[in-house]
Design a protein around this motif. Structure first.
Motif, PDB file in Angstrom:
ATOM      1  N   ALA A  65     -17.904  27.479  40.850  1.00  0.00           N
ATOM      2  CA  ALA A  65     -17.066  29.021  40.260  1.00  0.00           C
ATOM      3  C   ALA A  65     -17.453  30.005  40.178  1.00  0.00           C
ATOM      4  N   SER A  66     -18.910  30.033  40.290  1.00  0.00           N
ATOM      5  CA  SER A  66     -19.553  31.172  41.121  1.00  0.00           C
ATOM      6  C   SER A  66     -19.056  32.477  42.658  1.00  0.00           C
ATOM      7  N   ILE A  67     -19.186  30.530  43.613  1.00  0.00           N
ATOM      8  CA  ILE A  67     -18.730  31.060  44.640  1.00  0.00           C
ATOM      9  C   ILE A  67     -17.261  31.102  45.412  1.00  0.00           C
ATOM     10  N   SER A  68     -16.552  31.162  44.268  1.00  0.00           N
ATOM     11  CA  SER A  68     -15.075  30.651  44.036  1.00  0.00           C
ATOM     12  C   SER A  68     -14.700  32.353  44.354  1.00  0.00           C
ATOM     13  N   PHE A  69     -15.510  32.654  42.438  1.00  0.00           N
ATOM     14  CA  PHE A  69     -15.617  34.016  41.916  1.00  0.00           C
ATOM     15  C   PHE A  69     -15.571  35.080  42.831  1.00  0.00           C
ATOM     16  N   LEU A  70     -16.930  35.094  43.793  1.00  0.00           N
ATOM     17  CA  LEU A  70     -17.264  35.770  44.221  1.00  0.00           C
ATOM     18  C   LEU A  70     -16.062  36.331  45.772  1.00  0.00           C
ATOM     19  N   TRP A  71     -15.443  35.391  45.754  1.00  0.00           N
ATOM     20  CA  TRP A  71     -14.686  35.148  47.183  1.00  0.00           C
ATOM     21  C   TRP A  71     -13.584  35.990  46.842  1.00  0.00           C
ATOM     22  N   LEU A  72     -12.869  35.054  45.444  1.00  0.00           N
ATOM     23  CA  LEU A  72     -11.946  35.684  44.824  1.00  0.00           C
ATOM     24  C   LEU A  72     -11.666  37.719  44.566  1.00  0.00           C
ATOM     25  N   ALA A  73     -13.153  37.586  44.393  1.00  0.00           N
ATOM     26  CA  ALA A  73     -13.102  39.046  44.190  1.00  0.00           C
ATOM     27  C   ALA A  73     -12.992  39.740  44.968  1.00  0.00           C
ATOM     28  N   MET A  74     -13.709  39.872  46.376  1.00  0.00           N
ATOM     29  CA  MET A  74     -13.107  40.581  47.322  1.00  0.00           C
ATOM     30  C   MET A  74     -12.316  40.212  47.915  1.00  0.00           C
ATOM     31  N   LEU A  75     -11.407  39.214  47.897  1.00  0.00           N
ATOM     32  CA  LEU A  75     -10.578  39.193  48.673  1.00  0.00           C
ATOM     33  C   LEU A  75      -8.826  39.208  48.259  1.00  0.00           C
ATOM     34  N   GLY A  76      -9.259  39.330  46.285  1.00  0.00           N
ATOM     35  CA  GLY A  76      -8.248  40.307  45.761  1.00  0.00           C
ATOM     36  C   GLY A  76      -8.514  41.801  45.714  1.00  0.00           C
ATOM     37  N   ALA A  77      -9.570  42.267  46.288  1.00  0.00           N
ATOM     38  CA  ALA A  77      -9.465  43.849  46.500  1.00  0.00           C
ATOM     39  C   ALA A  77      -9.053  43.905  47.590  1.00  0.00           C
ATOM     40  N   ALA A  78      -8.857  42.966  48.797  1.00  0.00           N
ATOM     41  CA  ALA A  78      -8.580  43.433  50.163  1.00  0.00           C
ATOM     42  C   ALA A  78      -6.811  43.612  49.782  1.00  0.00           C
ATOM     43  N   LEU A  79      -6.568  42.415  48.749  1.00  0.00           N
ATOM     44  CA  LEU A  79      -5.321  42.249  48.611  1.00  0.00           C
ATOM     45  C   LEU A  79      -4.777  43.745  47.905  1.00  0.00           C
ATOM     46  N   ALA A  80      -5.545  43.834  47.437  1.00  0.00           N
ATOM     47  CA  ALA A  80      -4.849  45.746  45.766  1.00  0.00           C
ATOM     48  C   ALA A  80      -4.954  46.198  47.179  1.00  0.00           C
ATOM     49  N   ILE A  81      -5.222  46.578  48.359  1.00  0.00           N
ATOM     50  CA  ILE A  81      -5.595  47.711  49.601  1.00  0.00           C
ATOM     51  C   ILE A  81      -4.255  47.719  49.756  1.00  0.00           C
ATOM     52  N   ASP A  82      -4.005  46.490  49.963  1.00  0.00           N
ATOM     53  CA  ASP A  82      -2.958  46.263  50.635  1.00  0.00           C
ATOM     54  C   ASP A  82      -1.813  46.172  50.043  1.00  0.00           C
ATOM     55  N   ARG A  83      -1.739  46.069  48.578  1.00  0.00           N
ATOM     56  CA  ARG A  83      -0.931  46.770  47.872  1.00  0.00           C
ATOM     57  C   ARG A  83      -0.399  47.524  47.108  1.00  0.00           C
ATOM     58  N   ASN A  84      -1.554  48.126  47.234  1.00  0.00           N
ATOM     59  CA  ASN A  84      -1.208  49.874  46.895  1.00  0.00           C
ATOM     60  C   ASN A  84      -1.338  49.292  44.961  1.00  0.00           C
ATOM     61  N   GLU A  85      -2.233  48.391  44.992  1.00  0.00           N
ATOM     62  CA  GLU A  85      -2.464  48.663  42.979  1.00  0.00           C
ATOM     63  C   GLU A  85      -3.977  48.781  42.946  1.00  0.00           C
ATOM     64  N   HIS A  86      -4.932  49.702  43.680  1.00  0.00           N
ATOM     65  CA  HIS A  86      -6.192  49.621  43.276  1.00  0.00           C
ATOM     66  C   HIS A  86      -5.900  50.753  42.601  1.00  0.00           C
ATOM     67  N   LEU A  87      -6.412  50.949  41.220  1.00  0.00           N
ATOM     68  CA  LEU A  87      -6.357  52.036  40.239  1.00  0.00           C
ATOM     69  C   LEU A  87      -6.998  53.006  40.602  1.00  0.00           C
ATOM     70  N   LYS A  88      -6.158  54.521  40.709  1.00  0.00           N
ATOM     71  CA  LYS A  88      -6.939  55.797  41.057  1.00  0.00           C
ATOM     72  C   LYS A  88      -5.984  57.156  40.027  1.00  0.00           C
ATOM     73  N   LEU A  89      -6.661  57.758  40.335  1.00  0.00           N
ATOM     74  CA  LEU A  89      -5.956  59.055  39.142  1.00  0.00           C
ATOM     75  C   LEU A  89      -5.136  60.105  40.857  1.00  0.00           C
ATOM     76  N   THR A  90      -3.893  60.326  40.725  1.00  0.00           N
ATOM     77  CA  THR A  90      -2.717  60.982  41.700  1.00  0.00           C
ATOM     78  C   THR A  90      -2.612  62.547  40.864  1.00  0.00           C
ATOM     79  N   LEU A  91      -2.779  62.095  39.249  1.00  0.00           N
ATOM     80  CA  LEU A  91      -2.263  63.272  38.834  1.00  0.00           C
ATOM     81  C   LEU A  91      -2.589  64.776  39.737  1.00  0.00           C
ATOM     82  N   PHE A  92      -3.394  65.280  40.094  1.00  0.00           N
ATOM     83  CA  PHE A  92      -3.282  65.936  41.169  1.00  0.00           C
ATOM     84  C   PHE A  92      -3.294  66.249  42.143  1.00  0.00           C
ATOM     85  N   VAL A  93      -2.992  65.725  43.088  1.00  0.00           N
ATOM     86  CA  VAL A  93      -2.576  65.003  44.152  1.00  0.00           C
ATOM     87  C   VAL A  93      -1.072  65.419  44.728  1.00  0.00           C
ATOM     88  N   SER A  94      -0.529  65.397  43.035  1.00  0.00           N
ATOM     89  CA  SER A  94       0.897  64.429  42.820  1.00  0.00           C
ATOM     90  C   SER A  94       1.949  65.909  43.324  1.00  0.00           C
TER      91      SER A  94
END
Length: 621
Positions: A65-94
């Motif tokens: 579970a631990s091995i699978s979990f860290l791989w899920l976390a990092m691959l998921g973080a890359a997916l979130a980059i591709d899908r534009n789903e990382h949490l960010k504050l765009t109030l000021f830029v917008s």
């Protein structure tokens, strides 16, 4: 606020407005990440079955579970980059003009890519070092697990590079790169100066750099990462390899295994209609009384939160089911948004709150204790909001509203009962010490899938795959924040700042009450800017030891800071959660902003009561 504010991109944790489908070249990664999530749930269910049914614990379960979990976390973080789903504050830029906004988005992407690229070599070095460590059960090198960090960083770097090449203006990219190179050279030349500044470096790198990145719309995880990286490179002699180790620690806590599973549970809740069944049942019971629909909304958020563990999921489930009827009865849209947003803030202490799980992990607080206390604390806030809602319901039009028959109520109760008992199963199992939060999360997902199939129409295979992919990306975004925030918190503690802050706080007049008031202010502000998880991970290592030294119970302090943080999250003009509620309810933030303050004041009154009466949090312990 103008129209640009209404179009704020609220990426992260499933908000509408910013997410996009996975690109074709990331589909293999999406498939692998989805499969890893299935593996995690499968091995955890195997562990629960073997332990509780056959009394035969399987020793290799946690390692797989631990091995699978860290791989899920990092691959998921890359997916979130591709899908534009990382949490960010765009109030000021917008709020900038189109040309300036495009440049700052490019500059922010360069910062994100720079951090990912700069951490690749330390991640590879860390992988090599961990290859000499052998896991006790599977007898394999630990590099099998931690190589996920290097792979994930490489993917994120390549994705950001491709994004800049394909989507950004070349002139903006060149200018951004030149600025970053100039800042890097300046930092390197000023290293002797920085090393003599002491705590001044905290202000420069861990406050100003992080805040600047945040205001430019850089994902929060990379804001923390870049600030910490600059702090270590320019003001200390600590190798960046150590930062990778702290990120690994932040993303690998065994209790955090329940985070992606509860995220998936929220998706199952939405897909099967279990949440709507709860809403319909409460409406059948209370819909005919004055302010009844407000009570239904608040009660639904309270109960639905106990299933999904996600504020966004809660609001998205409740609002479409109740808003049309409430508008017919004379409620103004701005009042509905105010009630929805503050109701979601109230419900975040209801198990299985992901914030409580993360807090228990990083601060060493009993998850069972947090789950037991969370129901009571949410009830205090529920009562405060319900009283205000009743007072404001004098204009409600009940013409044509009739009490339903007992038979009709019974039918809705029959449909809702399987969903209604789930939060109590979760709370009872964890709070009673029968099972861990991780074990309960897997059982809850299995229960929801079976009940959804039998009573609520089931989930089609294509929808199930979509939910797995969404959960992987969402979990990766969450866990990346936890990793970089823990690295930043570690850097803060290593400077001695935490020790000196504790000494300073201990010397303030008023004892624990002064510290509690200070904590409320801090978490209100952080909740506005950072959202719950990063604020918790960043500040818990600093604040909880001080609270303990002042004699404040850990669970009591947890309830206070989580509540304060959630009030901040819903506080305009910065609070991210407020804009999420406006998006879900399709109401202009400009219109809703004036209506939310009485409800926020009601929450603050409830928070003050919770802070000064520890017994509200500790009586169940």
């Amino acid at each position: 606020m103008n129209q640009a504010t209404d179009d704020i991109v609220l990426e992260g944790l499933g908000e509408e407005g910013g997410a996009r489908p996975t690109s074709w070249y990331m589909r293999p990664v999406e498939i692998i990440a989805s499969a890893l999530l299935v593996v995690i749930i499968g091995v955890l269910l195997l562990g629960v079955t073997s332990r509780y049914v056959f009394s035969l614990p399987v020793v290799w379960i946690d390692e797989v579970a631990s091995i699978s979990f860290l791989w899920l976390a990092m691959l998921g973080a890359a997916l979130a980059i591709d899908r534009n789903e990382h949490l960010k504050l765009t109030l000021f830029v917008s709020r900038m003009g189109e040309r300036k906004r495009a440049f700052f988005e490019t500059f922010g992407s360069c910062i994100t890519g720079t951090f990912a690229g700069a951490m690749i070599y330390p991640a590879v070095d860390y992988m090599i070092e961990e290859s000499f460590v052998t896991s006790p059960a599977l007898n394999i090198p630990n590099s099998w697990r931690v190589s996920a960090i290097a792979v994930g960083l490489v993917l994120m770097f390549l994705l950001m590079a491709r994004h800049l090449v394909v989507n950004a203006l070349r002139r903006d990219v060149v200018i951004s790169v030149l600025i970053l190179v100039a800042l890097g050279v300046a930092g390197w030349l000023l290293m002797p100066v920085f090393k003599g500044l002491g705590y001044g470096n905290i202000l420069i790198f861990l406050v100003i750099v992080v805040a600047a990145c945040l205001f430019m719309g850089v994902p929060i995880a990379f804001c923390f990462g870049m600030g910490t990286l600059c702090f270590l490179l320019f003001s200390t002699s600590v190798p960046t390899l150590v930062m990778i180790g702290r990120m690994d620690e932040g993303m690998s806590g065994i209790i955090l295994l329940s985070v992606p599973i509860f995220v998936l549970l929220g998706c199952v809740l939405d897909a099967t209609g279990m949440g709507k069944a709860i809403v319909d049942f409460l409406a059948s019971m209370l819909g005919h009384v004055r302010a009844g629909m407000s009570y239904v909304l608040l009660g639904s958020l309270f109960l639905v939160s106990g299933i999904s563990g996600s504020k966004v999921s809660d609001m998205a489930t409740v609002a479409p089911a109740l808003f049309p009827e409430m508008k017919r009865r004379g409620y103004k849209p701005k009042e509905l948004i105010a009630l929805l947003a503050t109701g979601a803030a109230m419900a975040d202490t209801v198990p299985p709150s992901i914030v409580l799980i993360v807090l228990g992990s990083v601060a060493g607080v009993s998850i069972a204790g947090l789950f037991n206390a969370g129901f009571g604390i949410a009830m205090v806030l529920l009562i405060a909001l319900a009283l205000l809602a009743r007072w404001k319901a004098t204009v409600e039009d009940l013409k044509g509203v009739q009490r339903l028959s007992f038979a009709a109520i019974g039918r809705t109760a029959l449909v809702a009962t399987p969903a209604l008992i789930l939060p109590f199963i979760i709370r009872g199992a964890v709070g009673g010490g029968v099972a861990t939060a991780t074990e309960v999360s897997t059982i809850a997902v299995l229960y929801a899938m079976i009940i959804g199939m039998v009573m609520y129409g089931g989930i089609k295979p294509a929808k199930l795959y979509s939910m797995l992919a969404e959960t992987a990306a969402m979990s990766g975004a969450i866990l990346m924040i936890l990793g970089t925030a823990l690295a930043m918190a570690w850097a803060l503690t290593q400077t001695g700042f935490a020790r000196d802050l504790a000494t300073f706080m201990a010397g303030l007049p008023g004892g624990w009450l002064t510290f509690m008031a200070f904590s409320i202010v801090v978490f209100l502000i952080l909740g506005c800017v950072l959202e719950g998880l990063p604020a918790i991970v960043l500040m818990a290592p600093l604040m909880f030891p001080i609270a303990k030294n002042l004699g404040i119970n850990d669970v009591h302090y947890s309830m206070v800071v989580v509540t304060a943080m959630n009030v901040g999250l819903m506080t305009p003009p910065i609070g991210i959660g407020f804009y999420i509620a406006c998006k879900i309810g399709n109401v202009s933030p400009d219109e809703a902003m004036g209506a939310i303050w009485p409800y926020l004041i009601a929450l603050l009154v409830g928070l003050a009561v919770i802070a000064v009466v520890p017994q509200l949090s500790t009586w169940v312990l």
